[in-house]
Design an enzyme around this catalytic site. Structure first.
Site, mmCIF file in Angstrom:
data_model
loop_
_atom_site.group_PDB
_atom_site.id
_atom_site.type_symbol
_atom_site.label_atom_id
_atom_site.label_comp_id
_atom_site.label_asym_id
_atom_site.label_seq_id
_atom_site.Cartn_x
_atom_site.Cartn_y
_atom_site.Cartn_z
ATOM 1 N N ARG A 77 -15.607 -9.195 22.179
ATOM 2 C CA ARG A 77 -15.628 -10.340 23.089
ATOM 3 C C ARG A 77 -17.078 -10.680 23.420
ATOM 4 O O ARG A 77 -17.826 -9.804 23.868
ATOM 5 C CB ARG A 77 -14.915 -10.007 24.405
ATOM 6 C CG ARG A 77 -13.401 -9.872 24.278
ATOM 7 C CD ARG A 77 -12.744 -11.214 23.933
ATOM 8 N NE ARG A 77 -11.303 -11.089 23.740
ATOM 9 C CZ ARG A 77 -10.711 -10.775 22.585
ATOM 10 N NH1 ARG A 77 -11.435 -10.530 21.508
ATOM 11 N NH2 ARG A 77 -9.398 -10.721 22.495
ATOM 12 N N GLN A 96 -6.666 -7.285 25.238
ATOM 13 C CA GLN A 96 -7.501 -6.169 24.812
ATOM 14 C C GLN A 96 -7.978 -5.433 26.058
ATOM 15 O O GLN A 96 -8.288 -6.038 27.067
ATOM 16 C CB GLN A 96 -8.720 -6.661 24.006
ATOM 17 C CG GLN A 96 -8.376 -7.370 22.715
ATOM 18 C CD GLN A 96 -7.985 -6.416 21.588
ATOM 19 O OE1 GLN A 96 -7.738 -5.240 21.818
ATOM 20 N NE2 GLN A 96 -7.932 -6.935 20.382
ATOM 21 N N ASP A 148 -4.363 -7.738 6.320
ATOM 22 C CA ASP A 148 -4.071 -6.740 7.358
ATOM 23 C C ASP A 148 -2.570 -6.504 7.436
ATOM 24 O O ASP A 148 -1.905 -6.959 8.370
ATOM 25 C CB ASP A 148 -4.637 -7.248 8.697
ATOM 26 C CG ASP A 148 -4.573 -6.208 9.792
ATOM 27 O OD1 ASP A 148 -4.342 -5.024 9.484
ATOM 28 O OD2 ASP A 148 -4.754 -6.580 10.967
ATOM 29 N N LEU A 149 -2.036 -5.791 6.444
ATOM 30 C CA LEU A 149 -0.586 -5.554 6.411
ATOM 31 C C LEU A 149 -0.212 -4.182 6.951
ATOM 32 O O LEU A 149 0.966 -3.857 7.053
ATOM 33 C CB LEU A 149 -0.060 -5.717 4.969
ATOM 34 C CG LEU A 149 -0.230 -7.108 4.355
ATOM 35 C CD1 LEU A 149 0.418 -7.166 2.979
ATOM 36 C CD2 LEU A 149 0.354 -8.191 5.256
ATOM 37 N N LYS A 150 -1.186 -3.349 7.237
ATOM 38 C CA LYS A 150 -0.935 -2.003 7.800
ATOM 39 C C LYS A 150 0.212 -1.314 7.072
ATOM 40 O O LYS A 150 1.236 -0.955 7.665
ATOM 41 C CB LYS A 150 -0.661 -2.097 9.301
ATOM 42 C CG LYS A 150 -1.847 -2.665 10.088
ATOM 43 C CD LYS A 150 -1.633 -2.536 11.582
ATOM 44 C CE LYS A 150 -2.802 -3.042 12.395
ATOM 45 N NZ LYS A 150 -2.998 -4.513 12.337
ATOM 46 N N THR A 196 -4.121 0.750 19.059
ATOM 47 C CA THR A 196 -4.728 0.770 20.404
ATOM 48 C C THR A 196 -3.714 0.468 21.504
ATOM 49 O O THR A 196 -3.977 0.698 22.669
ATOM 50 C CB THR A 196 -5.903 -0.225 20.482
ATOM 51 O OG1 THR A 196 -5.524 -1.402 19.784
ATOM 52 C CG2 THR A 196 -7.145 0.338 19.863
ATOM 53 N N THR A 213 5.668 3.529 -3.389
ATOM 54 C CA THR A 213 5.662 2.146 -2.885
ATOM 55 C C THR A 213 4.277 1.754 -2.397
ATOM 56 O O THR A 213 3.842 0.608 -2.593
ATOM 57 C CB THR A 213 6.706 2.004 -1.748
ATOM 58 O OG1 THR A 213 7.971 2.439 -2.254
ATOM 59 C CG2 THR A 213 6.826 0.567 -1.283
ATOM 60 N N PRO A 258 4.770 7.323 -1.085
ATOM 61 C CA PRO A 258 3.620 7.221 -1.994
ATOM 62 C C PRO A 258 3.793 6.207 -3.128
ATOM 63 O O PRO A 258 2.885 5.398 -3.374
ATOM 64 C CB PRO A 258 3.475 8.649 -2.527
ATOM 65 C CG PRO A 258 3.999 9.508 -1.404
ATOM 66 C CD PRO A 258 5.124 8.736 -0.800
ATOM 67 N N ASP A 282 -4.832 -15.510 13.066
ATOM 68 C CA ASP A 282 -3.561 -15.243 13.751
ATOM 69 C C ASP A 282 -2.933 -16.572 14.135
ATOM 70 O O ASP A 282 -2.965 -16.992 15.308
ATOM 71 C CB ASP A 282 -3.805 -14.349 14.979
ATOM 72 C CG ASP A 282 -4.232 -12.940 14.577
ATOM 73 O OD1 ASP A 282 -3.844 -12.491 13.475
ATOM 74 O OD2 ASP A 282 -4.962 -12.299 15.340
#
Ligand code: C5P
Length: 235
Positions: free
Chosen positions: A180, A189, A64-66, A119, A73, A71, A15
């Site tokens: 953690r 978090q 991690d593109l979520k 989350t 695409t 369908p 990140d």
């Protein structure tokens, strides 16, 4: 993947905003980490070069593109990620059964990981969207939907690992953020777990970001977490 190699069980979240910083973090930690997660920030900034940097270090890439789209695409985008050789790719369960089926059909050697409920969404936020049953109910429904569409990987809180494993069985591949080391700053978090507890709860791969990225010595931080995972695996 060698399941007993602690490095293959840890995905370090890159990140960071640029390639230089990502490459520095990879080289500081590569000895202890087998998987590097390229998320929206880094991919938006530098694109496939981020994936190439991970592969150049001889590590596996978790993209991690979520993805969440229609369908056709979904299928075509997943195929491009598979062509880049990424090991793991996230898709949103909320994209629906047909999108998930197309994604799985075109995933080739890439393992898809379904994200169920973010989350950051609590019961009230879900009500606003119009999703009933609270986060746990919605997560369970979406996990089942993804499973029925053929997806076998899931991103889940370590706290839900045991119940998800019970619901889906040994073939589910469970990936848990919110890790953690004992005593560490938990940041934003809310529901965290130590590396050893997450492994004990049945997590297949842990996502770790800030505890390594923000450490004064990322190499030592990665080494410590790998040791804790190794100890849990040896039990
Ligand atoms: O810094 P930290 O260890 O909290 O990093 C967690 C990483 O996992 C971030 O890249 C974040 O986007 C991701 N993530 C998460 N919670 C989810 C899904 C992904 O924290 N439910």
């Amino acid at each position: 993947m060698n399941e007993n190699d602690p490095g293959s069980r840890i995905a370090l979240a890159l990140d960071v905003p640029d390639l230089d910083t990502a490459e520095r973090l990879i080289s500081q930690t590569r000895e202890h980490i087998g998987v590097f997660k390229v998320g929206l920030e880094l991919y938006t900034s530098v694109g496939p070069a981020a994936v190439e940097a991970v592969h150049a270090a001889g590590a596996r890439c978790f993209l991690d593109l979520k993805l969440h789209d229609i369908p056709a695409t979904m299928g075509r985008s997943v195929a491009r990620a598979a062509a880049m050789g990424v090991a793991y790719l996230t898709v949103h369960g909320m994209a629906g059964a047909e999108s998930l089926r197309c994604a799985e059909r075109d995933a080739g050697g890439t393992k898809l990981l379904a994200v169920t409920v973010l989350t950051s969404l609590d019961e009230r936020a879900l009500d606003e969207i119009g999703l009933e049953g609270g986060p746990a109910g919605a997560a369970e429904r979406l996990a089942k939907l993804a499973w029925d569409a053929g997806v076998r990987g899931f991103v889940t809180s370590a706290h839900e690992c045991v119940s998800l494993r019970r619901a889906l069985g040994p073939d589910a591949f469970l990936v848990t953020p919110g890790i953690r080391p004992a005593g560490a700053d938990i940041g934003d978090q809310r529901r965290v777990m130590t590396p050893a507890d997450a492994i004990d709860a049945g997590a297949d791969m842990l996502v770790v970001g800030r505890p390594i990225r923000d450490a004064s010595d990322p190499t030592t931080a990665a080494s410590d977490i790998a040791s804790q995972v190794a100890a849990a695996l040896a039990r």
